[in-house]
Scaffold this motif. Structure first.
Motif, PDB file in Angstrom:
ATOM      1  N   PHE A  62       0.841  -1.207   0.000  1.00 53.41           N
ATOM      2  CA  PHE A  62       0.000   0.000   0.000  1.00 53.41           C
ATOM      3  C   PHE A  62       0.876   1.258   0.000  1.00 53.41           C
ATOM      4  O   PHE A  62       0.860   2.035   0.973  1.00 53.41           O
ATOM      5  CB  PHE A  62      -0.922   0.003   1.224  1.00 53.41           C
ATOM      6  N   PRO A  63       1.640   1.473  -1.057  1.00 50.68           N
ATOM      7  CA  PRO A  63       2.595   2.602  -1.053  1.00 50.68           C
ATOM      8  C   PRO A  63       1.933   3.968  -0.901  1.00 50.68           C
ATOM      9  O   PRO A  63       2.424   4.815  -0.156  1.00 50.68           O
ATOM     10  CB  PRO A  63       3.308   2.462  -2.404  1.00 50.68           C
ATOM     11  N   ALA A  64       0.808   4.187  -1.592  1.00 51.46           N
ATOM     12  CA  ALA A  64       0.159   5.498  -1.544  1.00 51.46           C
ATOM     13  C   ALA A  64      -0.419   5.771  -0.153  1.00 51.46           C
ATOM     14  O   ALA A  64      -0.246   6.869   0.406  1.00 51.46           O
ATOM     15  CB  ALA A  64      -0.942   5.587  -2.595  1.00 51.46           C
ATOM     16  N   GLU A  65      -1.082   4.775   0.411  1.00 51.14           N
ATOM     17  CA  GLU A  65      -1.723   4.952   1.715  1.00 51.14           C
ATOM     18  C   GLU A  65      -0.693   5.148   2.828  1.00 51.14           C
ATOM     19  O   GLU A  65      -0.831   6.043   3.673  1.00 51.14           O
ATOM     20  CB  GLU A  65      -2.605   3.739   2.041  1.00 51.14           C
ATOM     21  N   ILE A  66       0.357   4.317   2.807  1.00 47.16           N
ATOM     22  CA  ILE A  66       1.398   4.442   3.825  1.00 47.16           C
ATOM     23  C   ILE A  66       2.142   5.760   3.653  1.00 47.16           C
ATOM     24  O   ILE A  66       2.477   6.444   4.632  1.00 47.16           O
ATOM     25  CB  ILE A  66       2.380   3.258   3.760  1.00 47.16           C
ATOM     26  N   GLY A  67       2.415   6.117   2.399  1.00 43.21           N
ATOM     27  CA  GLY A  67       3.086   7.388   2.141  1.00 43.21           C
ATOM     28  C   GLY A  67       2.288   8.571   2.659  1.00 43.21           C
ATOM     29  O   GLY A  67       2.841   9.495   3.261  1.00 43.21           O
ATOM     30  N   PHE A  68       0.971   8.535   2.437  1.00 38.82           N
ATOM     31  CA  PHE A  68       0.105   9.608   2.928  1.00 38.82           C
ATOM     32  C   PHE A  68       0.109   9.661   4.450  1.00 38.82           C
ATOM     33  O   PHE A  68       0.209  10.743   5.054  1.00 38.82           O
ATOM     34  CB  PHE A  68      -1.324   9.401   2.427  1.00 38.82           C
ATOM     35  N   PHE A  69       0.036   8.495   5.090  1.00 38.69           N
ATOM     36  CA  PHE A  69       0.017   8.447   6.549  1.00 38.69           C
ATOM     37  C   PHE A  69       1.314   8.987   7.145  1.00 38.69           C
ATOM     38  O   PHE A  69       1.297   9.776   8.099  1.00 38.69           O
ATOM     39  CB  PHE A  69      -0.221   7.015   7.034  1.00 38.69           C
ATOM     40  N   LEU A  70       2.431   8.567   6.578  1.00 37.12           N
ATOM     41  CA  LEU A  70       3.725   9.012   7.098  1.00 37.12           C
ATOM     42  C   LEU A  70       3.912  10.514   6.888  1.00 37.12           C
ATOM     43  O   LEU A  70       4.429  11.213   7.768  1.00 37.12           O
ATOM     44  CB  LEU A  70       4.865   8.238   6.427  1.00 37.12           C
ATOM     45  N   ASP A  71       3.499  10.993   5.728  1.00 34.72           N
ATOM     46  CA  ASP A  71       3.615  12.416   5.453  1.00 34.72           C
ATOM     47  C   ASP A  71       2.728  13.227   6.407  1.00 34.72           C
ATOM     48  O   ASP A  71       3.139  14.254   6.947  1.00 34.72           O
ATOM     49  CB  ASP A  71       3.225  12.699   4.000  1.00 34.72           C
ATOM     50  N   TRP A  72       1.496  12.739   6.629  1.00 31.78           N
ATOM     51  CA  TRP A  72       0.577  13.404   7.555  1.00 31.78           C
ATOM     52  C   TRP A  72       1.141  13.395   8.974  1.00 31.78           C
ATOM     53  O   TRP A  72       1.096  14.416   9.683  1.00 31.78           O
ATOM     54  CB  TRP A  72      -0.767  12.684   7.529  1.00 31.78           C
ATOM     55  N   SER A  73       1.714  12.263   9.388  1.00 38.67           N
ATOM     56  CA  SER A  73       2.271  12.155  10.738  1.00 38.67           C
ATOM     57  C   SER A  73       3.454  13.090  10.916  1.00 38.67           C
ATOM     58  O   SER A  73       3.591  13.757  11.952  1.00 38.67           O
ATOM     59  CB  SER A  73       2.715  10.709  11.005  1.00 38.67           C
ATOM     60  N   GLN A  74       4.305  13.154   9.892  1.00 38.72           N
ATOM     61  CA  GLN A  74       5.472  14.028   9.981  1.00 38.72           C
ATOM     62  C   GLN A  74       5.057  15.496  10.077  1.00 38.72           C
ATOM     63  O   GLN A  74       5.610  16.261  10.867  1.00 38.72           O
ATOM     64  CB  GLN A  74       6.381  13.813   8.766  1.00 38.72           C
ATOM     65  N   ASN A  75       4.075  15.886   9.282  1.00 36.34           N
ATOM     66  CA  ASN A  75       3.594  17.266   9.329  1.00 36.34           C
ATOM     67  C   ASN A  75       2.948  17.582  10.675  1.00 36.34           C
ATOM     68  O   ASN A  75       3.102  18.691  11.212  1.00 36.34           O
ATOM     69  CB  ASN A  75       2.591  17.514   8.202  1.00 36.34           C
ATOM     70  N   LEU A  76       2.217  16.618  11.228  1.00 37.85           N
ATOM     71  CA  LEU A  76       1.569  16.818  12.520  1.00 37.85           C
ATOM     72  C   LEU A  76       2.607  17.011  13.627  1.00 37.85           C
ATOM     73  O   LEU A  76       2.476  17.926  14.467  1.00 37.85           O
ATOM     74  CB  LEU A  76       0.670  15.617  12.851  1.00 37.85           C
ATOM     75  N   ILE A  77       3.626  16.178  13.626  1.00 40.38           N
ATOM     76  CA  ILE A  77       4.692  16.295  14.622  1.00 40.38           C
ATOM     77  C   ILE A  77       5.402  17.631  14.496  1.00 40.38           C
ATOM     78  O   ILE A  77       5.684  18.319  15.485  1.00 40.38           O
ATOM     79  CB  ILE A  77       5.680  15.124  14.479  1.00 40.38           C
ATOM     80  N   ALA A  78       5.703  18.013  13.247  1.00 38.24           N
ATOM     81  CA  ALA A  78       6.416  19.274  13.019  1.00 38.24           C
ATOM     82  C   ALA A  78       5.602  20.479  13.489  1.00 38.24           C
ATOM     83  O   ALA A  78       6.148  21.455  14.007  1.00 38.24           O
ATOM     84  CB  ALA A  78       6.763  19.415  11.543  1.00 38.24           C
ATOM     85  N   SER A  79       4.272  20.414  13.309  1.00 35.93           N
ATOM     86  CA  SER A  79       3.433  21.554  13.674  1.00 35.93           C
ATOM     87  C   SER A  79       3.153  21.621  15.172  1.00 35.93           C
ATOM     88  O   SER A  79       2.985  22.709  15.737  1.00 35.93           O
ATOM     89  CB  SER A  79       2.104  21.493  12.919  1.00 35.93           C
ATOM     90  N   MET A  80       3.126  20.474  15.852  1.00 35.20           N
ATOM     91  CA  MET A  80       2.744  20.455  17.260  1.00 35.20           C
ATOM     92  C   MET A  80       3.911  20.298  18.228  1.00 35.20           C
ATOM     93  O   MET A  80       3.823  20.730  19.381  1.00 35.20           O
ATOM     94  CB  MET A  80       1.739  19.310  17.503  1.00 35.20           C
ATOM     95  N   LEU A  81       5.008  19.678  17.782  1.00 32.22           N
ATOM     96  CA  LEU A  81       6.066  19.323  18.731  1.00 32.22           C
ATOM     97  C   LEU A  81       7.432  19.924  18.385  1.00 32.22           C
ATOM     98  O   LEU A  81       8.452  19.461  18.900  1.00 32.22           O
ATOM     99  CB  LEU A  81       6.192  17.787  18.820  1.00 32.22           C
ATOM    100  N   SER A  82       7.449  20.928  17.548  1.00 33.19           N
ATOM    101  CA  SER A  82       8.731  21.563  17.233  1.00 33.19           C
ATOM    102  C   SER A  82       9.404  22.094  18.488  1.00 33.19           C
ATOM    103  O   SER A  82      10.626  21.969  18.673  1.00 33.19           O
ATOM    104  CB  SER A  82       8.524  22.689  16.224  1.00 33.19           C
ATOM    105  N   TRP A  83       8.604  22.728  19.354  1.00 33.62           N
ATOM    106  CA  TRP A  83       9.134  23.272  20.606  1.00 33.62           C
ATOM    107  C   TRP A  83       9.792  22.180  21.445  1.00 33.62           C
ATOM    108  O   TRP A  83      10.828  22.414  22.089  1.00 33.62           O
ATOM    109  CB  TRP A  83       8.012  23.923  21.405  1.00 33.62           C
ATOM    110  N   TYR A  84       9.198  20.996  21.447  1.00 37.23           N
ATOM    111  CA  TYR A  84       9.707  19.880  22.247  1.00 37.23           C
ATOM    112  C   TYR A  84      11.072  19.416  21.739  1.00 37.23           C
ATOM    113  O   TYR A  84      12.007  19.198  22.529  1.00 37.23           O
ATOM    114  CB  TYR A  84       8.697  18.735  22.209  1.00 37.23           C
TER     115      TYR A  84
END
Length: 514
Positions: free
Chosen positions: A40-62
């Protein structure tokens, strides 16, 4: 039980026992993740990209606070009264000579990425800065400061911290050399030796294998790109996959040979090749501009150190915030994800040295060379584009990063020879992290009280085969980028382990009678 090789040529039988839960759970997790990514390359790629963006937006300070705190603890260890503590027993001498130790420190932390990013990162920051206009003198100056930040004290402090903690518990308190060991002062023997400890060691294996896959993929792409574009190798996917298998085959042989005969000799060869290319670029490039740049880059880095360490670009607009996630937060997560096996390897080779020696060695030797490399390649590349007007070089490098080193060397004399040298360096640099990684994760899958015992040969071969199979599968599915994002995600849970490491070591040191 196979006899374990000792430095003095003697042999002993050590009580090795496979930790079935750690071994099986980590192996299954890696295989399942790889299969899902391939199927499932497209689905996993989307999930990983979404997770990375979420971490970057919420936990940069951490991430920012964590790396700064790690650096603060490391500097405190070095300059406090605890710096004299020997990472070994009374009268115990260092296991490896100073030269061997230095070269292995060097190869443990400096991987293929330094070749990949050497010319590419400064040019990308120059043309696409986080804020302000690109292609200006200010952007060029800022590009080198940012590059130094990403490769500087913060990242190496993480390695120094992890290595000091693991070496202290292994060689001073005589506990196993494993990621779980430093949990003992906080969580006690039962949890540390139970499920919690198994989860930490198992996750360390998972993160390390993913990092090794990334290292293999980047190394293969660099070598293949050089052979195809400059040495006439036919562009064929089968050849590329064959190259991956050959590279990993050589890495497996070195891993089987072990630390003393394999990795130590390879590290010295690594250093020689890198120095040859570095000296050539320094002399063939704009030498006096590079010298000026080294001085200015160092001053800019030090003078803006505190500001850059806490800069989250919150008032610079959406472009800067997005850049922060792609670059700085990515780097901090990347360093953290690589910390398990690099720290274990540095701890393993640092037996008999003091805390001050280990910290200063990590923070001065590989760090110094890394910043020198970036200053030479970065300033030369920026001078070519900004002063000499080689705009096509900047465009080509940003468009195709894996070709950056080759496009850069084409601007200098004897490019055919130096490009071939860069190909060889890319191949050799890829080997050391894979070899040290396979040794360390094999040790994590064992139960033993002896931190000096090396893992069985079959287990090192097993992890090398797993790494090869996962890499080949990801390229077949055209989803290699997913594993790079997965490395970053692995940094988040292991960051909590780093927090525990700091608390545990401080607690243990303050309870010492001296």
């Amino acid at each position: 039980m196979p006899a374990q090789h000792l430095k003095d040529g003697q042999h002993r039988h050590a009580p090795l026992q496979l930790n079935r839960f750690v071994f099986i759970s980590s192996a299954v997790s890696i295989v399942v993740f790889a299969l899902l990514t391939i199927i499932f390359p497209a689905e996993i790629g989307f999930f990983l990209d979404w997770s990375q963006n979420l971490i970057a937006s919420m936990l940069s300070w951490y991430y920012m606070l964590l790396v700064v705190a790690s650096m603060g603890v490391v500097l405190w260890l070095c300059f406090s009264r605890y710096g004299h503590i020997k990472l070994g027993q009374e009268g115990e001498k260092p296991e490896f000579s100073y030269i061997a130790w230095v070269t292995m420190l060097f190869s443990a932390g400096i991987g293929i990425a330094v070749v990949y990013f050497g010319a590419y990162e400064p040019l990308d920051h120059y043309l696409n800065p986080p804020a302000g206009a690109g292609g200006t003198a200010q952007a060029a100056q800022q590009a080198m400061v940012i590059t130094f930040l990403h490769w500087g004290l913060h990242g190496w402090a993480l390695y120094a911290l992890g290595a000091t903690v693991l070496a202290y518990y292994a060689y001073v308190e005589k506990r196993p050399l494993a990621l779980r060991t430093a949990l003992y002062p906080i969580f006690g023997k039962k949890l540390t030796n139970g499920l919690l400890g198994d989860m930490v060691d198992g996750f360390g294996i998972l993160a390390t294998v993913i990092a090794m896959v990334t290292n293999l993929g980047i190394g293969a792409m660099l070598v293949y790109a050089g052979l195809v574009n400059f040495w006439g190798l036919p562009e064929d996917f089968t050849i590329f996959i064959t190259l991956i298998i050959v590279m990993m085959g050589v890495a497996t042989i070195v891993a089987v040979i072990g630390i003393e005969k394999g990795i130590a000799l390879l590290s010295k060869f690594n250093l020689l090749l890198l120095c040859l290319l570095l000296v050539f670029v320094f002399l063939a490039g704009p030498t006096f501009v590079i010298l000026d740049g080294i001085v200015q880059n160092t001053g800019d880095y030090l003078s803006s150190f505190v500001k850059m360490s806490f800069n989250l670009y919150i008032f610079e607009g959406d472009r800067a915030v997005k850049w922060r996630g792609i670059w700085t937060v990515f780097y901090w997560a990347w360093w953290i994800a690589w910390a398990p096996f690099v720290s274990m390897f540095i701890a393993r080779i640092s037996k008999g040295r003091t805390i001050r020696e280990l910290v200063s060695g990590v923070l001065l030797i590989p760090l110094g060379f890394t910043l020198l490399w970036l200053a030479v390649f970065g300033n030369a590349a920026l001078h070519m584009v900004f002063v000499e007007g080689a705009k096509e070089l900047g465009a080509a490098v940003v468009a195709d990063p894996q070709m950056a080193i080759y496009h850069f060397l084409q601007q200098l004399p004897w490019s055919k020879i130096t490009i071939f040298l860069a190909i060889v360096i890319s191949f050799v640099l890829f080997l050391a992290p894979v070899d040290s990684g396979s040794l360390m994760i094999s040790n994590l899958a064992l139960r033993t009280d002896d931190p000096d015992v090396e893992s069985p040969i079959w287990m090192r071969i097993f992890w090398c085969v797993v790494t090869t199979a996962v890499t080949v599968g990801l390229f077949f599915s055209d989803n290699f980028m997913a594993i790079q994002q997965a490395v970053v995600l692995c940094g988040l849970p292991f960051s909590l382990v780093i927090v525990v490491y700091m608390i545990s070591l401080i607690k243990s040191l303050r309870q010492r009678p001296d």
